[in-house]
Design a protein around this motif. Structure first.
Motif, short mmCIF file in Angstrom:
data_model
loop_
_atom_site.label_atom_id
_atom_site.label_comp_id
_atom_site.label_asym_id
_atom_site.label_seq_id
_atom_site.Cartn_x
_atom_site.Cartn_y
_atom_site.Cartn_z
N SER A 20 8.91 52.10 -117.22
CA SER A 20 8.53 51.80 -118.59
C SER A 20 9.77 51.73 -119.47
CB SER A 20 7.60 52.89 -119.13
OG SER A 20 6.38 52.91 -118.43
N ARG A 21 9.79 50.74 -120.34
CA ARG A 21 10.88 50.63 -121.29
C ARG A 21 10.69 51.60 -122.44
NH1 ARG A 21 11.44 45.20 -123.65
NH2 ARG A 21 13.19 46.25 -124.58
N VAL A 22 9.45 51.74 -122.90
CA VAL A 22 9.13 52.68 -123.97
C VAL A 22 7.73 53.20 -123.73
CG1 VAL A 22 10.61 51.66 -125.74
CG2 VAL A 22 8.35 50.75 -125.38
N ASP A 23 7.41 54.30 -124.35
CA ASP A 23 6.05 54.84 -124.26
C ASP A 23 5.21 54.17 -125.33
OD1 ASP A 23 6.74 56.50 -122.22
OD2 ASP A 23 7.27 58.16 -123.55
N TRP A 70 16.37 38.86 -128.27
CA TRP A 70 17.74 39.05 -127.79
C TRP A 70 18.25 40.46 -128.09
CZ3 TRP A 70 18.06 34.84 -125.02
CH2 TRP A 70 17.42 33.68 -125.46
N CYS A 71 17.35 41.40 -128.36
CA CYS A 71 17.75 42.78 -128.63
C CYS A 71 17.46 43.66 -127.42
CB CYS A 71 16.99 43.36 -129.83
SG CYS A 71 17.45 42.65 -131.43
N ALA A 72 18.44 44.46 -127.02
CA ALA A 72 18.21 45.43 -125.96
C ALA A 72 17.34 46.56 -126.50
CB ALA A 72 19.53 45.98 -125.45
N GLN A 73 16.81 47.36 -125.59
CA GLN A 73 15.95 48.47 -125.98
C GLN A 73 16.67 49.39 -126.95
OE1 GLN A 73 14.43 50.67 -122.68
NE2 GLN A 73 13.64 52.34 -123.94
N ASP A 74 15.97 49.78 -128.01
CA ASP A 74 16.47 50.71 -129.02
C ASP A 74 17.65 50.15 -129.82
OD1 ASP A 74 14.59 52.61 -128.21
OD2 ASP A 74 15.94 53.41 -126.68
N GLN A 75 17.86 48.85 -129.79
CA GLN A 75 18.91 48.24 -130.58
C GLN A 75 18.29 47.26 -131.56
OE1 GLN A 75 22.18 46.69 -128.28
NE2 GLN A 75 22.60 48.66 -127.30
N SER A 76 18.75 47.30 -132.80
CA SER A 76 18.17 46.45 -133.84
C SER A 76 18.91 45.14 -134.01
CB SER A 76 18.16 47.21 -135.18
OG SER A 76 19.48 47.57 -135.55
N ASP A 279 12.74 41.20 -119.60
CA ASP A 279 13.97 41.99 -119.70
C ASP A 279 15.21 41.22 -119.29
OD1 ASP A 279 12.61 44.15 -120.69
OD2 ASP A 279 12.41 45.15 -118.76
N MET A 280 15.06 40.04 -118.70
CA MET A 280 16.23 39.28 -118.25
C MET A 280 17.09 38.78 -119.41
SD MET A 280 14.49 35.66 -117.01
CE MET A 280 16.01 35.12 -116.24
N VAL A 281 16.59 38.89 -120.64
CA VAL A 281 17.39 38.49 -121.80
C VAL A 281 17.74 39.69 -122.68
CG1 VAL A 281 16.58 36.12 -121.85
CG2 VAL A 281 15.27 37.87 -123.06
N HIS A 282 17.61 40.90 -122.14
CA HIS A 282 17.95 42.12 -122.88
C HIS A 282 19.22 42.73 -122.30
CE1 HIS A 282 13.38 42.50 -123.82
NE2 HIS A 282 13.99 41.72 -124.68
N PHE A 283 20.33 42.57 -122.99
CA PHE A 283 21.61 43.12 -122.54
C PHE A 283 22.12 44.11 -123.58
CE2 PHE A 283 21.78 38.62 -120.86
CZ PHE A 283 21.43 38.96 -119.56
#
Length: 320
Positions: A20-23, A70-76, A279-283
């Motif tokens: 899971s990326r987030v809950d 184009w935002c990674a997890q937890d990035q704005s 997720d292939m576009v989340h860096f």
């Protein structure tokens, strides 16, 4: 395992799933995931460059938007804005948004793919005119459905009766497709995916997926036209660079959205990213191997543009 919502260009799963990326929030059976009624559309400049030699334009896919895709997890902030400028030193970086939500609030988007492509062509042309960049080479980076929108926009630009709209075709240096379906039975596969499996609320209106399915013949025509254009340009000693990336991992329940075979364009470079379709576009870092592979192509193409000799009257499009 159950998908509960799609948000910020990624998939959320029930708490406890190891990947899971987030809950997700707890939803009752009657609860519906919310989408913004308004979406960020048109061109947004992520990084301007006074001495730019090339524009790099990002185009998102289904249920995405021009920023959060184009935002990674937890990035704005999107990684094209935070990570690319130091690597692409003469590039102006822009992102394009269109209504790609299957469902937003009570109203489903009604624009067809060809409408999105027409808007992309017009909006991009206007932005480049305003920034004195009408004859500057352009590179597209497109995710999923965005790749189909880009193809149609380029085809619409070619031989367009309006001279100013032909500049997008004339100036296209290359396209990077990320999880874009080029062929195969992907449309039939998507049609089998239920709204509940996608985590989308049901709509009484026609969803974008249904619109796409109805336009299957159009999508085939786009692919044939794009491929014919590429071959004709090669015969005229002009090469439009193409690189295709495909997902290595499946989405839960849904599986792989775009197969390796469907993501392939014969005769062009093909690389994988160790992630699922979203997720292939989340860096999050330049150390991400997927971003390194993408940057390898972008840096090389930018270097080729910089090495071009000055052209008469500033016309540097139609590069070979």
């Amino acid at each position: 395992m159950k998908l509960t919502e799609v948000f910020k260009g990624g998939w959320r799963k029930d708490k406890g799933s190891p990947s899971s990326r987030v809950d997700p929030p707890k939803l009752s059976q009657s609860a519906e995931p919310s989408f913004p009624f308004e979406f960020p559309d048109g061109v947004e400049v992520l990084h301007d460059c006074p001495n730019a030699t090339v524009d790099v334009c990002f185009v998102h896919g289904l249920t995405g938007d021009r920023i959060t895709t184009w935002c990674a997890q937890d990035q704005s902030e999107p990684w094209p804005k935070t990570l690319l400028p130091s690597k692409l030193i003469t590039a102006r970086i822009i992102t394009y948004g269109y209504d790609a939500y299957v469902m937003r609030g009570p109203v489903a988007g009604s624009n067809r793919l060809i409408d999105h492509a027409t808007n992309l062509l017009n909006d991009l042309t206007t932005d480049r005119d305003l920034h004195n960049a009408a004859t500057r080479p352009i590179i597209f980076v497109a995710h999923s459905l965005g790749g189909l929108v880009c193809k149609q926009a380029i085809l619409s630009s070619r031989n367009n009766p309006d001279a100013h709209l032909r500049n997008v075709f004339n100036c296209t240096k290359g396209v990077i497709f990320m999880g874009t379906p080029h062929k195969g039975s992907w449309m039939a596969d998507w049609a089998k995916i239920s709204a509940s499996a996608l985590g989308l609320v049901k709509s009484t209106n026609k969803s974008l997926l249904e619109i796409l399915r109805a336009d299957n013949q159009l999508l085939e025509a786009i692919q044939i036209g794009f491929w014919s254009m590429i071959r004709e340009l090669q015969g005229n000693s002009r090469r439009v660079e193409v690189t295709c990336f495909f997902e290595e991992l499946p989405l839960p329940v849904v599986g792989k959205v775009v197969s390796k075979d469907s993501a392939t364009l014969e005769g062009y470079n093909l690389m994988s990213i160790h992630a699922n379709h979203c997720d292939m576009v989340h860096f999050s870092s330049v150390n991400d191997i997927g971003l390194k592979r993408l940057l390898g192509e972008l840096v090389r193409w930018e270097r080729e543009v910089r090495s071009l000799p000055e052209q008469i009257d500033g016309l540097i499009c139609g590069i070979s």
